[in-house]
Design a protein around this motif. Structure first.
Motif, PDB file in Angstrom:
ATOM      1  N   VAL A 131       0.852  -1.194   0.000  1.00 31.02           N
ATOM      2  CA  VAL A 131       0.000   0.000   0.000  1.00 31.02           C
ATOM      3  C   VAL A 131       0.889   1.246   0.000  1.00 31.02           C
ATOM      4  O   VAL A 131       2.102   1.168   0.201  1.00 31.02           O
ATOM      5  N   LYS A 132       0.255   2.381  -0.216  1.00 32.21           N
ATOM      6  CA  LYS A 132       0.943   3.666  -0.083  1.00 32.21           C
ATOM      7  C   LYS A 132      -0.021   4.637   0.581  1.00 32.21           C
ATOM      8  O   LYS A 132      -1.243   4.439   0.551  1.00 32.21           O
ATOM      9  N   ILE A 133       0.528   5.670   1.196  1.00 36.95           N
ATOM     10  CA  ILE A 133      -0.298   6.695   1.821  1.00 36.95           C
ATOM     11  C   ILE A 133      -0.073   7.994   1.066  1.00 36.95           C
ATOM     12  O   ILE A 133       1.052   8.472   0.946  1.00 36.95           O
ATOM     13  N   VAL A 134      -1.145   8.543   0.518  1.00 36.09           N
ATOM     14  CA  VAL A 134      -1.083   9.716  -0.342  1.00 36.09           C
ATOM     15  C   VAL A 134      -1.769  10.891   0.338  1.00 36.09           C
ATOM     16  O   VAL A 134      -2.837  10.745   0.933  1.00 36.09           O
ATOM     17  N   ASP A 135      -1.161  12.053   0.232  1.00 34.67           N
ATOM     18  CA  ASP A 135      -1.735  13.287   0.766  1.00 34.67           C
ATOM     19  C   ASP A 135      -2.374  14.066  -0.380  1.00 34.67           C
ATOM     20  O   ASP A 135      -1.681  14.536  -1.270  1.00 34.67           O
ATOM     21  N   GLY A 137      -3.924  16.808   0.088  1.00 38.51           N
ATOM     22  CA  GLY A 137      -4.020  18.189   0.517  1.00 38.51           C
ATOM     23  C   GLY A 137      -5.277  18.453   1.327  1.00 38.51           C
ATOM     24  O   GLY A 137      -5.385  19.474   2.006  1.00 38.51           O
ATOM     25  N   PHE A 138      -6.217  17.524   1.251  1.00 36.44           N
ATOM     26  CA  PHE A 138      -7.476  17.646   1.994  1.00 36.44           C
ATOM     27  C   PHE A 138      -7.685  16.456   2.930  1.00 36.44           C
ATOM     28  O   PHE A 138      -8.434  16.543   3.896  1.00 36.44           O
ATOM     29  N   ALA A 139      -7.025  15.332   2.618  1.00 38.18           N
ATOM     30  CA  ALA A 139      -7.123  14.122   3.437  1.00 38.18           C
ATOM     31  C   ALA A 139      -5.931  13.224   3.123  1.00 38.18           C
ATOM     32  O   ALA A 139      -5.232  13.423   2.128  1.00 38.18           O
ATOM     33  N   TYR A 140      -5.704  12.233   4.002  1.00 39.10           N
ATOM     34  CA  TYR A 140      -4.719  11.185   3.718  1.00 39.10           C
ATOM     35  C   TYR A 140      -5.475   9.966   3.186  1.00 39.10           C
ATOM     36  O   TYR A 140      -6.551   9.634   3.688  1.00 39.10           O
ATOM     37  N   HIS A 141      -4.885   9.311   2.208  1.00 34.34           N
ATOM     38  CA  HIS A 141      -5.517   8.152   1.585  1.00 34.34           C
ATOM     39  C   HIS A 141      -4.580   6.951   1.643  1.00 34.34           C
ATOM     40  O   HIS A 141      -3.447   7.036   1.162  1.00 34.34           O
ATOM     41  N   ILE A 142      -5.044   5.852   2.222  1.00 29.42           N
ATOM     42  CA  ILE A 142      -4.320   4.582   2.146  1.00 29.42           C
ATOM     43  C   ILE A 142      -4.832   3.873   0.899  1.00 29.42           C
ATOM     44  O   ILE A 142      -6.017   3.530   0.812  1.00 29.42           O
ATOM     45  N   THR A 143      -3.963   3.677  -0.074  1.00 28.88           N
ATOM     46  CA  THR A 143      -4.379   3.077  -1.338  1.00 28.88           C
ATOM     47  C   THR A 143      -3.531   1.855  -1.667  1.00 28.88           C
ATOM     48  O   THR A 143      -2.402   1.719  -1.183  1.00 28.88           O
ATOM     49  N   ASP A 144      -4.082   1.005  -2.489  1.00 27.62           N
ATOM     50  CA  ASP A 144      -3.335  -0.104  -3.071  1.00 27.62           C
ATOM     51  C   ASP A 144      -2.127   0.483  -3.812  1.00 27.62           C
ATOM     52  O   ASP A 144      -2.253   1.450  -4.568  1.00 27.62           O
ATOM     53  N   PHE A 167      -3.780  13.320 -23.881  1.00 26.18           N
ATOM     54  CA  PHE A 167      -4.456  13.987 -22.763  1.00 26.18           C
ATOM     55  C   PHE A 167      -3.627  15.158 -22.250  1.00 26.18           C
ATOM     56  O   PHE A 167      -2.412  15.062 -22.111  1.00 26.18           O
ATOM     57  N   ALA A 168      -4.298  16.251 -21.951  1.00 20.37           N
ATOM     58  CA  ALA A 168      -3.738  17.308 -21.105  1.00 20.37           C
ATOM     59  C   ALA A 168      -4.389  17.159 -19.744  1.00 20.37           C
ATOM     60  O   ALA A 168      -5.594  16.896 -19.658  1.00 20.37           O
ATOM     61  N   VAL A 169      -3.608  17.288 -18.675  1.00 21.86           N
ATOM     62  CA  VAL A 169      -4.150  17.109 -17.333  1.00 21.86           C
ATOM     63  C   VAL A 169      -3.858  18.343 -16.484  1.00 21.86           C
ATOM     64  O   VAL A 169      -2.826  19.001 -16.651  1.00 21.86           O
ATOM     65  N   ILE A 170      -4.781  18.641 -15.574  1.00 20.52           N
ATOM     66  CA  ILE A 170      -4.675  19.826 -14.721  1.00 20.52           C
ATOM     67  C   ILE A 170      -4.880  19.391 -13.282  1.00 20.52           C
ATOM     68  O   ILE A 170      -5.858  18.706 -12.966  1.00 20.52           O
ATOM     69  N   GLY A 171      -3.967  19.790 -12.381  1.00 21.07           N
ATOM     70  CA  GLY A 171      -4.107  19.383 -10.992  1.00 21.07           C
ATOM     71  C   GLY A 171      -3.322  20.250 -10.040  1.00 21.07           C
ATOM     72  O   GLY A 171      -2.723  21.256 -10.443  1.00 21.07           O
ATOM     73  N   ASP A 172      -3.330  19.824  -8.752  1.00 19.65           N
ATOM     74  CA  ASP A 172      -2.685  20.646  -7.726  1.00 19.65           C
ATOM     75  C   ASP A 172      -1.903  19.872  -6.685  1.00 19.65           C
ATOM     76  O   ASP A 172      -1.157  20.477  -5.917  1.00 19.65           O
ATOM     77  N   SER A 173      -2.041  18.557  -6.597  1.00 22.01           N
ATOM     78  CA  SER A 173      -1.458  17.885  -5.439  1.00 22.01           C
ATOM     79  C   SER A 173      -0.647  16.641  -5.792  1.00 22.01           C
ATOM     80  O   SER A 173      -0.572  16.202  -6.944  1.00 22.01           O
ATOM     81  N   GLU A 174      -0.074  16.055  -4.737  1.00 21.00           N
ATOM     82  CA  GLU A 174       0.776  14.877  -4.861  1.00 21.00           C
ATOM     83  C   GLU A 174       0.084  13.736  -5.589  1.00 21.00           C
ATOM     84  O   GLU A 174       0.720  12.991  -6.346  1.00 21.00           O
ATOM     85  N   ASN A 175      -1.228  13.588  -5.374  1.00 17.51           N
ATOM     86  CA  ASN A 175      -1.924  12.464  -6.005  1.00 17.51           C
ATOM     87  C   ASN A 175      -2.136  12.657  -7.502  1.00 17.51           C
ATOM     88  O   ASN A 175      -2.670  11.768  -8.176  1.00 17.51           O
ATOM     89  N   ASP A 176      -1.703  13.790  -8.051  1.00 16.41           N
ATOM     90  CA  ASP A 176      -1.795  14.032  -9.497  1.00 16.41           C
ATOM     91  C   ASP A 176      -0.490  13.728 -10.233  1.00 16.41           C
ATOM     92  O   ASP A 176      -0.457  13.747 -11.461  1.00 16.41           O
ATOM     93  N   VAL A 177       0.592  13.470  -9.499  1.00 14.25           N
ATOM     94  CA  VAL A 177       1.910  13.316 -10.113  1.00 14.25           C
ATOM     95  C   VAL A 177       1.928  12.217 -11.168  1.00 14.25           C
ATOM     96  O   VAL A 177       2.408  12.425 -12.297  1.00 14.25           O
TER      97      VAL A 177
END
Length: 224
Positions: A131-135, A137-144, A167-177
């Motif tokens: 698993v990994k834990i992703v931030d 910016g609004f919550a922490y997520h434990i994901t596969d 695709f062009a993608v638009i985002g703001d946080s670690e989970n968009d990398v």
């Protein structure tokens, strides 16, 4: 100039501000875009689908940080992540932290937690558990560990017959990398996480929704 065949855009911190208020300028701009617009979020499926309807974009949504995908509003959720791994990790973490679970009963692929504990220490405790834990910016997520918005975008692109590099993608946080890494062009809004800015092709002058408008203008999808 990059010619986008489709757009994937995050919600919280991208289309909304820190108070989670939706930017109406961004909504108006997205409604003018003629290529498919897909919401890609850490939120649950029903939230993402409601947001898509409200905003007026495609019914296709990437949810739970890539753990769930849905192609039709009245279709079925396609679960790409294993929540059982996340529950096992949570059982370890519960011995060290007091948690506040968020939307547990509605999440099909991950576990979402209030941001009130040491995430770096938590990551060490679950190392090697798949698993990994992703931030977000609004919550922490434990994901596969096999799940990400990027992998979900690859899945969606294949089903739609679109090259993910289109695709062009638009985002703001670690989970968009990871999504930025597989897409053809990544745009970080001004308030984005520094790690995301490092992999972005463009950083907008303005934050959140106003940055989305600037991104769409840069791509030539709406008029200046």
């Amino acid at each position: 100039m990059f010619k986008a065949e489709a757009i994937a855009v995050d919600i919280d911190g991208t289309l909304t501000n820190r108070k989670r208020a939706l930017n109406c300028n961004a909504v108006e701009a997205l409604r003018k875009v003629e290529v498919p617009v897909i919401l890609a979020t850490g939120n649950i499926s029903c939230f993402a689908r409601a947001a898509a309807k409200l905003i007026g974009v495609s019914d296709i949504v990437i949810c739970e940080n890539g753990g769930v995908v849905r192609f039709e509003y009245d279709g079925e959720d396609i679960v790409l992540g294993d929540k059982r791994k996340c529950i096992k990790a949570l059982e370890i973490l519960e011995k060290h932290f007091d948690f506040e679970l968020l939307d547990f009963e509605y999440r099909k692929s991950e576990i979402c937690l209030r941001r009130n504990f040491d995430i770096e220490e938590a990551k060490k405790l679950v190392e090697g558990m798949g698993v990994k834990i992703v931030d977000s910016g609004f919550a922490y997520h434990i994901t596969d560990a096999e799940v990400s918005k990027g992998r979900a975008l690859l899945y969606v692109a294949e089903k739609l017959g679109i090259d993910p590099r289109g695709f062009a993608v638009i985002g703001d946080s670690e989970n968009d990398v990871e999504m930025f890494k597989v897409a053809g062009f990544g745009i970080a809004v001004a308030n984005a996480d520094e790690n995301l800015k490092e992999v972005a092709d463009l950083v907008t002058p303005s934050p959140d929704g106003d940055g989305v408008v600037e991104a769409l203008q840069f791509l030539g999808l709406i008029e200046q």
